[in-house]
Design an enzyme around this catalytic site. Sequence first.
Site, PDB file in Angstrom:
ATOM      1  N   ASP A   1       0.817  -1.225   0.000  1.00  0.00           N
ATOM      2  CA  ASP A   1       0.000   0.000   0.000  1.00  0.00           C
ATOM      3  C   ASP A   1       0.846   1.269   0.000  1.00  0.00           C
ATOM      4  OD1 ASP A   1       1.057   0.001   2.510  1.00  0.00           O
ATOM      5  OD2 ASP A   1      -0.847   0.014   3.591  1.00  0.00           O
TER       6      ASP A   1
ATOM      7  N   GLU B   1       3.293   2.083   2.295  1.00  0.00           N
ATOM      8  CA  GLU B   1       3.913   2.443   3.577  1.00  0.00           C
ATOM      9  C   GLU B   1       5.350   1.923   3.640  1.00  0.00           C
ATOM     10  OE1 GLU B   1       1.472   1.297   6.908  1.00  0.00           O
ATOM     11  OE2 GLU B   1      -0.090   2.723   6.357  1.00  0.00           O
TER      12      GLU B   1
ATOM     13  N   ASP C   1      22.470  35.234  -4.581  1.00  0.00           N
ATOM     14  CA  ASP C   1      21.512  35.996  -3.760  1.00  0.00           C
ATOM     15  C   ASP C   1      22.158  36.290  -2.408  1.00  0.00           C
ATOM     16  OD1 ASP C   1      21.221  33.673  -2.186  1.00  0.00           O
ATOM     17  OD2 ASP C   1      19.537  32.978  -3.398  1.00  0.00           O
TER      18      ASP C   1
ATOM     19  N   LYS D   1      18.609  39.162  -5.289  1.00  0.00           N
ATOM     20  CA  LYS D   1      17.560  38.374  -5.961  1.00  0.00           C
ATOM     21  C   LYS D   1      16.210  38.770  -5.379  1.00  0.00           C
ATOM     22  CE  LYS D   1      16.891  33.736  -5.149  1.00  0.00           C
ATOM     23  NZ  LYS D   1      17.254  32.321  -5.254  1.00  0.00           N
TER      24      LYS D   1
HETATM   25  C1  R5P Z   1      17.434  29.600  -2.907  1.00  0.00           C
HETATM   26  O1  R5P Z   1      17.479  30.607  -2.189  1.00  0.00           O
HETATM   27  C2  R5P Z   1      18.525  28.608  -2.975  1.00  0.00           C
HETATM   28  O2  R5P Z   1      19.649  29.025  -2.276  1.00  0.00           O
HETATM   29  C3  R5P Z   1      18.896  28.266  -4.408  1.00  0.00           C
HETATM   30  O3  R5P Z   1      19.438  29.417  -5.027  1.00  0.00           O
HETATM   31  C4  R5P Z   1      17.689  27.801  -5.187  1.00  0.00           C
HETATM   32  O4  R5P Z   1      17.007  26.801  -4.490  1.00  0.00           O
HETATM   33  C5  R5P Z   1      18.073  27.297  -6.548  1.00  0.00           C
HETATM   34  O5  R5P Z   1      16.909  26.871  -7.192  1.00  0.00           O
HETATM   35  P1  R5P Z   1      16.841  26.787  -8.767  1.00  0.00           P
HETATM   36  O6  R5P Z   1      17.995  25.950  -9.208  1.00  0.00           O
HETATM   37  O7  R5P Z   1      15.512  26.128  -9.039  1.00  0.00           O
HETATM   38  O8  R5P Z   1      16.882  28.167  -9.300  1.00  0.00           O
END
Ligand code: R5P
Length: 299
Positions: A34, A36, A168, A191
């Site tokens: 199932d 699990e 970012d 970002k």
């Molecule tokens: C987000 O803040 C993470 O640090 C990565 O930059 C993010 O998860 C990358 O995701 P993707 O490859 O889908 O852009």
Amino acid sequence: MKVVSLPGDPGVGPRLASYLGLEHTSLFSKRFPDGEIYVRLLQKIENDEVLLVQSMYPEQNDRLVELLLALELFNRYGNKVSLLVTYLAYARQDKEFLGGEPVSLKSIIKAMVAQGVETLVTIDAHNPYAIKEFLSNIKYVNLLPEEVFAKALSERYRGKEMTVVAPDQGATDRALSLAKHLGSGYVVIQKVRDRVTGQVKHVLDPLSKVSGLAVIVDDIISTGGTIAGIASCLSSRGVEVVVAASHALLVGEALEKLGKSGVREIYALPTVSRVLDGVIYLDIVPYIARELKNEGVIL
Ligand code: R5P
């Protein structure tokens, strides 16, 4: 102490045990018709110290259930449990971005702790500060293995100027650490994510300061979109680009997307149970072993 691999261990457990001269065993697992999940320890380990090793990709939800079942077992048998999660899933939902959302990371961490983890070790967790906040009485160690990337890059690109690029603000610690180990400069890109559509915009101005080889550093490559956007911009300016990312989930067409954006090489760590051609996986076992000793997780 004994090292126990859970079903999602990407092969770190046995190597770590042999590196440290510790006994190693694996948890048996199967799936009921199932759906699990069932796990069983075939040799009795009780009133002992154990280091459980699990990765939570792929597949996140199954790996989480295995982990919770294993923790109940080891706890009930009177063991002192340290847990090494090489890839921690649900880590990016570390707050309520939109009203009505759960703080998924908090839920996962609380579930682990409730089952008796005494020490939690993660490798390059998305937001170790948030994890620390959700933990009260247990020891927490986040390993940031930028020195492993730095060693590989310095050997491969000996004498070449490099600039580390954080895609970012969340990647700033990683960029700082990698740049320090490389002896290079770094830039941080802003970002902005639309939380409803999921669309991401980057303020790319700092890329004009990149000189030499650009090393984009991140914790996770999922769809590859974050890195590809920045890599395309750099390659259109004639800059060579490589990527250093701890967790190469690389879902769907991510690898192709990164190739098209001009990424020349992808360096990653073997933290997930998925190995792809075209990715250079670096050995992290000696680094983990040293750090676990330094942090007193293994005596
Ligand atoms: C987000 O803040 C993470 O640090 C990565 O930059 C993010 O998860 C990358 O995701 P993707 O490859 O889908 O852009």
